[in-house]
Design an enzyme around this catalytic site. Structure first.
Site, PDB file in Angstrom:
ATOM      1  N   ASP A  25      29.977 -11.082 -22.960  1.00 33.23           N
ATOM      2  CA  ASP A  25      31.132 -11.144 -23.846  1.00 33.23           C
ATOM      3  C   ASP A  25      32.159 -12.108 -23.253  1.00 33.23           C
ATOM      4  O   ASP A  25      32.069 -12.502 -22.081  1.00 33.23           O
ATOM      5  CB  ASP A  25      31.721  -9.746 -24.002  1.00 33.23           C
ATOM      6  CG  ASP A  25      32.887  -9.708 -24.969  1.00 33.23           C
ATOM      7  OD1 ASP A  25      32.748 -10.232 -26.086  1.00 33.23           O
ATOM      8  OD2 ASP A  25      33.952  -9.177 -24.588  1.00 33.23           O
ATOM      9  N   ASP A  27      36.192 -12.437 -24.531  1.00 32.92           N
ATOM     10  CA  ASP A  27      37.544 -11.870 -24.459  1.00 32.92           C
ATOM     11  C   ASP A  27      37.555 -10.610 -23.597  1.00 32.92           C
ATOM     12  O   ASP A  27      36.850  -9.642 -23.891  1.00 32.92           O
ATOM     13  CB  ASP A  27      38.056 -11.526 -25.865  1.00 32.92           C
ATOM     14  CG  ASP A  27      38.324 -12.760 -26.707  1.00 32.92           C
ATOM     15  OD1 ASP A  27      38.894 -13.712 -26.166  1.00 32.92           O
ATOM     16  OD2 ASP A  27      37.951 -12.769 -27.895  1.00 32.92           O
ATOM     17  N   ASP A 228      33.303  -5.548 -22.065  1.00 27.51           N
ATOM     18  CA  ASP A 228      34.461  -4.739 -21.689  1.00 27.51           C
ATOM     19  C   ASP A 228      34.830  -3.709 -22.743  1.00 27.51           C
ATOM     20  O   ASP A 228      35.762  -2.935 -22.540  1.00 27.51           O
ATOM     21  CB  ASP A 228      35.675  -5.648 -21.454  1.00 27.51           C
ATOM     22  CG  ASP A 228      36.188  -6.251 -22.754  1.00 27.51           C
ATOM     23  OD1 ASP A 228      35.382  -6.876 -23.477  1.00 27.51           O
ATOM     24  OD2 ASP A 228      37.392  -6.103 -23.060  1.00 27.51           O
TER      25      ASP A 228
END
Length: 352
Positions: A25, A27, A228
């Site tokens: 990922d 961001d 996250d």
């Protein structure tokens, strides 16, 4: 057999050594806005230098992959060994398998939506260009300039019965100034005005992971996902049959992980991406080596020690064991923030 001083130590296998490819990922994992997350760029550069391919899979559909790539290179990421896959590309791939080449598709969102449709052999049509010519589908993705008129057009087209594809349904989007409304907020707005439901291709659905894995050329057991967000990255990895590493540098925090239900529980846990280069410590249901009484309202002060990675793992395993046994654990946010501070973890993104 005894060893002497000249015998080299046996090194523990690093986490990434168990896999042939990484789906990562962006961001909250690699960057927050214009700033790199600590240790992220250095770790990724070492992985690609060692020959581990990386695909960055993002639910953010607004930017074209090349623009995302420029951002990454600007942060210091090496120019080779990785690529970017967006939820716009997953939406375009989904429609390209079902529509004739050149089919007209209404594109709502940032420039990444229209570009992905074009690259897939379809014809993107903006709302202002619709006129009286019909389209065969509509793709709704995030865009900072999306207007009421465009959302109304999505509602009208979806209600008419044509295929409505949402790139993702993330309710929020991390920004340097905190959380902002994501594409999911706009999709929900459209849903309040129509009886239709979109086909979602972004995380936590498997489509984006499948497209990323095809880019890597790896089988499921050879692929690791890093993210996250428990409700997108980790739940999506589980849905796609992939192992996952959860890092505490973005949206979801240690308290969220402690309260996670099985579909959102990762295979591994680390403070940040550098955990990929450390020994693999799976989050299996074993007796924790550092039991912590998390089901009371007070948690003992935990020592700062070299073994903080193992202690972090033990905290999570203890919480899961307690919850799975039907025991209550404290949900006090200040208490969990204190645990993070004791373990030397990064502060939440909004406090960074």
């Amino acid at each position: 057999m005894t060893s002497d001083a000249t015998t080299p130590p046996v090194l523990a296998e690093t986490l990434i050594a168990r896999y042939r490819g990484l789906i990562c990922d962006l961001d909250g994992v690699v960057y927050r806005g214009s700033r790199a997350v600590p240790h992220a760029v250095e770790t990724l550069n070492q992985l690609t230098a060692d020959g581990t391919p990386v695909v960055f899979a993002t639910n953010n559909a607004s930017r074209p992959p090349e623009q995302v790539g420029d951002h990454l290179r600007g942060l210091g990421l090496a120019p080779r060994g990785w690529s970017v896959v967006t939820s716009s590309q997953a939406a375009a791939a989904h429609l390209a398998e079902r529509l004739a080449p050149g089919a007209r598709v209404c594109a709502v969102g940032g420039p990444g939506v229209a570009l992905a449709l074009t690259e897939a052999g379809l014809t993107p049509v903006r709302v202002a260009e619709l006129g009286g010519t019909p389209v065969e589908a509509v793709v709704q993705g995030l865009g900072v300039d999306v207007t009421w008129t465009e959302l109304a057009a999505v509602s009208r087209l979806a209600e008419s019965g044509i295929t409505w594809v949402a790139t993702n349904v993330d309710v929020t989007l991390p920004t340097p100034d905190g959380q902002a409304p994501g594409n999911g907020a706009l999709v929900a707005l459209v849903q309040t005005a129509t009886s239709a439901a979109p086909h979602v291709v972004g995380k936590p659905q498997a489509a984006l992971f499948d497209l990323s894995r095809s880019r890597l050329g790896t089988d499921q057991p050879e692929t690791l996902v890093c993210g996250d967000r428990l409700d997108t990255d980790i739940e999506g990895a589980n849905a796609a049959g992939l192992d996952s590493l959860f890092v505490l540098t973005g949206a979801s925090r240690l308290r969220d992980l402690a309260f996670a239900e099985p579909p959102e529980r990762p295979t591994y846990l680390a403070a940040d991406l550098s955990g990929l280069l450390e020994p693999a410590l799976p989050l299996r249901a074993t007796s924790p080596s550092h039991p912590v009484d998390l089901w009371t309202d007070a948690v003992p002060r935990m020592p700062r020690a070299v073994g903080n990675g193992e202690l972090l793992r033990s905290v999570v395993l203890t919480a899961w064991a307690a919850r799975d046994a039907g025991r209550a654990i404290s949900g006090d946010a200040d208490l969990w923030a204190g645990i993070e501070r004791e373990l030397g973890l990064l502060e939440p993104a909004h406090a960074a």
